[in-house]
Design a protein around this motif. Structure first.
Motif, PDB file in Angstrom:
ATOM      1  N   LYS A 196      77.995  92.688  -4.671  1.00  0.00           N
ATOM      2  CA  LYS A 196      77.840  91.256  -4.400  1.00  0.00           C
ATOM      3  C   LYS A 196      78.742  90.832  -3.238  1.00  0.00           C
ATOM      4  N   SER A 197      80.002  91.271  -3.293  1.00  0.00           N
ATOM      5  CA  SER A 197      80.915  90.951  -2.187  1.00  0.00           C
ATOM      6  C   SER A 197      80.396  91.540  -0.878  1.00  0.00           C
ATOM      7  N   MET A 198      79.923  92.779  -0.962  1.00  0.00           N
ATOM      8  CA  MET A 198      79.437  93.464   0.249  1.00  0.00           C
ATOM      9  C   MET A 198      78.255  92.718   0.849  1.00  0.00           C
ATOM     10  N   LEU A 199      77.328  92.336   0.001  1.00  0.00           N
ATOM     11  CA  LEU A 199      76.126  91.672   0.493  1.00  0.00           C
ATOM     12  C   LEU A 199      76.462  90.320   1.120  1.00  0.00           C
ATOM     13  N   ALA A 200      77.335  89.580   0.445  1.00  0.00           N
ATOM     14  CA  ALA A 200      77.705  88.264   0.966  1.00  0.00           C
ATOM     15  C   ALA A 200      78.391  88.411   2.317  1.00  0.00           C
ATOM     16  N   TRP A 201      79.229  89.422   2.434  1.00  0.00           N
ATOM     17  CA  TRP A 201      79.931  89.629   3.709  1.00  0.00           C
ATOM     18  C   TRP A 201      78.932  90.010   4.799  1.00  0.00           C
ATOM     19  N   GLN A 202      77.991  90.870   4.417  1.00  0.00           N
ATOM     20  CA  GLN A 202      76.990  91.322   5.374  1.00  0.00           C
ATOM     21  C   GLN A 202      76.140  90.149   5.871  1.00  0.00           C
ATOM     22  N   LYS A 203      75.783  89.263   4.976  1.00  0.00           N
ATOM     23  CA  LYS A 203      74.900  88.143   5.339  1.00  0.00           C
ATOM     24  C   LYS A 203      75.648  87.002   6.031  1.00  0.00           C
ATOM     25  N   PHE A 204      76.844  86.727   5.545  1.00  0.00           N
ATOM     26  CA  PHE A 204      77.527  85.522   6.022  1.00  0.00           C
ATOM     27  C   PHE A 204      78.862  85.789   6.710  1.00  0.00           C
ATOM     28  N   GLY A 205      79.309  87.054   6.735  1.00  0.00           N
ATOM     29  CA  GLY A 205      80.654  87.347   7.212  1.00  0.00           C
ATOM     30  C   GLY A 205      80.823  87.248   8.728  1.00  0.00           C
ATOM     31  N   GLU A 206      79.749  87.464   9.461  1.00  0.00           N
ATOM     32  CA  GLU A 206      79.801  87.386  10.927  1.00  0.00           C
ATOM     33  C   GLU A 206      80.949  88.187  11.501  1.00  0.00           C
ATOM     34  N   GLY A 207      81.200  89.335  10.902  1.00  0.00           N
ATOM     35  CA  GLY A 207      82.191  90.245  11.455  1.00  0.00           C
ATOM     36  C   GLY A 207      83.636  89.869  11.210  1.00  0.00           C
ATOM     37  N   ARG A 208      83.850  88.855  10.379  1.00  0.00           N
ATOM     38  CA  ARG A 208      85.240  88.479  10.096  1.00  0.00           C
ATOM     39  C   ARG A 208      85.960  89.585   9.323  1.00  0.00           C
ATOM     40  N   THR A 209      87.276  89.645   9.473  1.00  0.00           N
ATOM     41  CA  THR A 209      88.095  90.606   8.731  1.00  0.00           C
ATOM     42  C   THR A 209      89.315  89.880   8.181  1.00  0.00           C
ATOM     43  N   PRO A 210      90.013  90.516   7.249  1.00  0.00           N
ATOM     44  CA  PRO A 210      91.256  89.906   6.750  1.00  0.00           C
ATOM     45  C   PRO A 210      92.214  89.614   7.905  1.00  0.00           C
ATOM     46  N   GLN A 211      92.275  90.526   8.869  1.00  0.00           N
ATOM     47  CA  GLN A 211      93.168  90.344  10.010  1.00  0.00           C
ATOM     48  C   GLN A 211      92.743  89.117  10.812  1.00  0.00           C
ATOM     49  N   SER A 212      91.455  89.017  11.095  1.00  0.00           N
ATOM     50  CA  SER A 212      90.994  87.903  11.919  1.00  0.00           C
ATOM     51  C   SER A 212      91.195  86.573  11.217  1.00  0.00           C
ATOM     52  N   GLU A 213      91.156  86.586   9.889  1.00  0.00           N
ATOM     53  CA  GLU A 213      91.294  85.323   9.157  1.00  0.00           C
ATOM     54  C   GLU A 213      92.724  85.101   8.668  1.00  0.00           C
ATOM     55  N   GLY A 214      93.545  86.157   8.777  1.00  0.00           N
ATOM     56  CA  GLY A 214      94.931  86.031   8.321  1.00  0.00           C
ATOM     57  C   GLY A 214      95.077  85.856   6.816  1.00  0.00           C
ATOM     58  N   ILE A 215      94.219  86.482   6.022  1.00  0.00           N
ATOM     59  CA  ILE A 215      94.419  86.465   4.570  1.00  0.00           C
ATOM     60  C   ILE A 215      94.469  87.875   4.018  1.00  0.00           C
ATOM     61  N   LYS A 216      95.093  87.983   2.846  1.00  0.00           N
ATOM     62  CA  LYS A 216      95.180  89.283   2.195  1.00  0.00           C
ATOM     63  C   LYS A 216      93.784  89.823   1.913  1.00  0.00           C
ATOM     64  N   GLY A 217      93.659  91.127   2.026  1.00  0.00           N
ATOM     65  CA  GLY A 217      92.354  91.757   1.899  1.00  0.00           C
ATOM     66  C   GLY A 217      91.682  91.524   0.557  1.00  0.00           C
ATOM     67  N   ASP A 218      92.470  91.544  -0.529  1.00  0.00           N
ATOM     68  CA  ASP A 218      91.852  91.354  -1.842  1.00  0.00           C
ATOM     69  C   ASP A 218      91.310  89.929  -1.990  1.00  0.00           C
ATOM     70  N   HIS A 219      92.037  88.985  -1.421  1.00  0.00           N
ATOM     71  CA  HIS A 219      91.546  87.601  -1.467  1.00  0.00           C
ATOM     72  C   HIS A 219      90.314  87.442  -0.580  1.00  0.00           C
ATOM     73  N   PHE A 220      90.369  88.089   0.567  1.00  0.00           N
ATOM     74  CA  PHE A 220      89.251  88.051   1.503  1.00  0.00           C
ATOM     75  C   PHE A 220      87.969  88.526   0.824  1.00  0.00           C
ATOM     76  N   VAL A 221      88.036  89.686   0.190  1.00  0.00           N
ATOM     77  CA  VAL A 221      86.855  90.238  -0.473  1.00  0.00           C
ATOM     78  C   VAL A 221      86.460  89.366  -1.666  1.00  0.00           C
ATOM     79  N   GLY A 222      87.462  88.895  -2.386  1.00  0.00           N
ATOM     80  CA  GLY A 222      87.196  88.020  -3.527  1.00  0.00           C
ATOM     81  C   GLY A 222      86.475  86.752  -3.111  1.00  0.00           C
ATOM     82  N   ASP A 223      86.826  86.235  -1.942  1.00  0.00           N
ATOM     83  CA  ASP A 223      86.177  85.021  -1.456  1.00  0.00           C
ATOM     84  C   ASP A 223      84.685  85.250  -1.233  1.00  0.00           C
ATOM     85  N   TYR A 224      84.320  86.448  -0.794  1.00  0.00           N
ATOM     86  CA  TYR A 224      82.901  86.737  -0.588  1.00  0.00           C
ATOM     87  C   TYR A 224      82.173  86.908  -1.912  1.00  0.00           C
TER      88      TYR A 224
END
Length: 641
Positions: A196-224
């Motif tokens: 679910k996280s993967m699909l949401a990121w693929q559809k809506f993530g537009e290439g964003r990363t934890p680094q680009s957004e400045g948030i912890k990776g687990d929160h980043f994935v959790g947000d998706y």
RNA sequence: GGUCCCGUAGCUCAACGGAUAGAGCAACUGCCUUCUAAGCAGUAGGUUACAGGUUCGAGCCCUGUCGGGAUCACCA
């Protein structure tokens, strides 16, 4: 048993610990010594053999005189005398014959025994001269502790915090009890959730990363993951207006059931049968299982982000693992065991081809261990991983730190492994702990009441900083930062560990964690006081060699020594029961005794050099023991407060 | 409904079957001119959910009742 009382042979354990110089009898074994000698006295007086372990010895209550009390009720019948008379006779005999007894008195059925002062000196000396006091010798036996065991689709929360703290302290305690501990977590890195996280990121993530957004990776994935659920809900609500949905509702609604309730109940089915997003997720899971390179690459990428986030949180909590197990490696395990179980007749096959175990005679139900289509269920996998771990490490004991929701699962798992004759089956233990609830009730993802672990830690740090500032202590610089961190985490850890694991606990994030009273910082503060004394010893080169000449021991000093004596047995009990709360509560008791001692009696300004030397030595022993006990809980001592 | 866990001071928690059930928080009183007051001392707060039983002795063990929770998925 019953060979002479206080004969030469006995001398070894009772008394003649001559090697330490001025002592005449062993301190730490006083309970066993008293048990044996009281038993022998009863036998000599009344002619009936008594097993020493049947003699119960308690510390004398503060309101009575004496140090330890023997409970005499069990012997009045065989003595055919009143409890008072038995007490008087046994006490008289002990005082005459046992070299360590100074005096005695009898209250009801309790024989209070007062020990000679040399006993206390001996005890202190033993504590100080024992390296790593409280640690047991190595047993050469491995224990595995599994804890934390997160899902990779969302960050760690309050429940994981309790889990981690229990798992870590339990590991430390088992280590101190002489076991070689292997700490592991099983990471649930596969399945619908991460897709679910993967699909949401693929559809809506537009290439964003934890680094680009400045948030912890687990929160980043959790947000998706959350984003997916939101989009899915939107799709569902839109679908509910379609003619298809209306028709379904009219056809299937139960009488009295509201539209809202109907669609709430129907959601899972809708997701599986009608949802476009649902279909895409299932498709993604299939591609993952088929080993599709792009899907695997995305999956690795997202999980790695999560792991970076987890590592940061684990570092804050001060917990580590010796090995990570990944569900993606283990989810197919266990089928060979099913086959084996069928041959052994432990399992049986139903007509549809599914495999079961019948545990009705053990008070459980029948349980599926393999689906009709040959795929595994949760318990299949757990059987497989248990065996794999045993092969990996040879642990005859394995502890699973898992919330009490899964009590039934583990009862079934352990019973199944027992029937399969697994060599480690009797060493399996489910360290089951109660949920952490908020004052408003249980945490609910859907209602947004989940307390995030990182938020919680930040809040506790903020509070500690505030307190430190309020007291006028420095808050700037690396040393101050470290002290604040230790105080904050000490408060949080003590708060969570001091409660018996099995109990559900209420956690109020508003009031968060107290820093006064029965808390981690209270214990840390007593250590800081001692630490200050130790530094003065260094600077002023104080002579401590006259400590044993101190004669007029005060009750506060004896209380401390009694508490010190208990430490090794507290560690053992905590290990046997897999219950770190014993150590937490012990630490509080010891600190409390020390605070009282500190308040009532001057240490550096003691009336005589001998008293000062003794109290400094005593303080040192307490400081070491406090530090050791808190270390078992993962609590570190600040240099100043 | 079956199984398991839990019911202790207003709140959060202690108490190997042992003596008058203890701590902390909150409330009220005192104690910094002597080693750090994140401390110490005191007041108040209890029919250990309820009823039986076991024994020298039960908050703890047994039976029942009442409350709360979890679980009883071919989910993990």
């Amino acid at each position: 048993m019953g060979a002479g009382l206080w004969g030469r042979d006995d001398c070894r354990d009772v008394a003649c610990n001559v090697s330490t110089g001025w002592g005449t009898f062993a301190g730490m074994d006083i309970l066993r010594t008293l048990q044996r000698d009281v038993a022998a006295a009863v036998e000599r007086l009344y002619g009936e053999p008594v097993a020493p372990e049947k003699v119960q010895i308690n510390p004398t209550l503060p309101e009575f005189t004496g140090d330890y009390a023997a409970v005499l009720f069990p012997f009045v019948k065989l003595a055919r005398k009143s409890p008072e008379a038995v007490g008087a006779e046994v006490g008289e005999l002990l005082q005459r014959e046992a070299p360590y007894v100074k005096g005695y008195n009898v209250v009801k059925g309790f024989l209070n025994i007062e020990l000679k002062e040399t006993f206390w000196h001996e005890l202190l000396q033993e504590v100080l001269s024992t390296p790593h006091y409280g640690r047991q010798p190595r047993r050469g036996e491995r224990v595995m502790v599994e804890y934390s065991s997160p899902n990779t689709n969302k960050p760690l929360h309050l429940g994981h915090v309790r889990n981690c703290l229990l798992g870590w302290s339990c590991s430390q305690i088992l280590d101190a009890a002489g076991y070689d501990v292997v700490k592991v977590q099983i990471i649930n890195d596969r399945g619908v959730a991460i897709c679910k996280s993967m699909l949401a990121w693929q559809k809506f993530g537009e290439g964003r990363t934890p680094q680009s957004e400045g948030i912890k990776g687990d929160h980043f994935v959790g947000d998706y993951y959350v984003l997916f659920e939101r989009k899915s809900q939107e799709e569902y609500e839109a679908w509910q207006q379609t003619p298809e949905a209306r028709a379904l509702y009219e056809a299937r609604r139960k009488p009295e059931q509201s539209e809202k309730d109907f669609f709430k109940e129907y959601k899972n089915r809708w997701f599986n049968e009608h949802s476009r997003l649902g279909a895409e997720v299932r498709d993604m899971l299939l591609r993952w299982e088929a080993g599709d390179p792009d899907t695997l690459a995305l999956w690795r990428q997202m999980n790695n982000w999560v792991y970076e986030g987890f590592e940061a949180t684990y570092a804050q909590l001060g917990v580590r693992f010796d090995k990570n197990y990944y569900e993606s490696d283990t989810y197919l395990l266990g089928k060979d065991i099913v086959e084996e179980g069928l041959q052994k007749g432990v399992f049986f096959k139903k007509e549809d081809g599914s495999v079961w175990i019948d545990l009705t005679d053990a008070g459980h139900d029948q349980k599926v261990v393999l689906r009709a289509d040959g795929t595994s269920v949760y318990i299949t996998q757990d059987m497989g991983t248990a065996r794999m771990r045993y092969r990996d490490f040879g642990c005859k004991r394995m502890v699973y730190v898992v919330a009490d929701e899964q009590n039934y699962h583990f009862a079934v798992l352990f019973e199944t492994l027992r029937r399969l004759g697994e060599p480690y089956a009797d060493g399996l233990y489910h360290l089951s702990y109660g949920l952490v609830e908020l004052p408003t009730g249980r945490m609910k993802t859907r209602e947004g009441t989940v307390v995030d672990a990182d938020d919680l830690i930040a809040e506790v740090l903020r509070l500690a900083r505030e307190q430190v500032a309020e007291r006028g202590s420095p808050t700037e610089g690396p040393e101050a930062e470290e002290n604040i961190r230790r105080i904050a985490m000490g408060a949080l850890k003590f708060f969570m560990i001091r409660v018996h694991p099995k109990r559900r606990m209420v956690f109020n994030p508003e009031e968060s964690v107290d820093l006064q009273g029965q808390t981690g910082p209270y214990i840390q503060y007593s250590w800081v006081r001692i630490h200050g004394l130790m530094q003065r010893i260094e600077h002023e080169s104080i002579d401590l060699s006259t400590a044993h000449q101190y004669t007029d021991l005060q009750p506060q000093e004896k209380e401390l020594l009694k508490a010190l004596r208990e430490y090794p047995s507290v560690v053992l009990t905590a290990a046997q029961e897999y219950d770190p709360s014993h150590v937490a509560n012990y630490g509080y008791q010891l600190a409390k005794n020390y605070h009282r001692f500190w308040h009532d009696l001057p240490v550096f300004n003691a009336p005589t050099p001998e008293a000062r030397a003794f109290r400094l030595q005593l303080s040192r022993a307490v400081g070491q023991t406090l530090q050791s006990a808190m270390h078992l809980l993962g609590i570190e001592m600040p240099q100043r407060m």
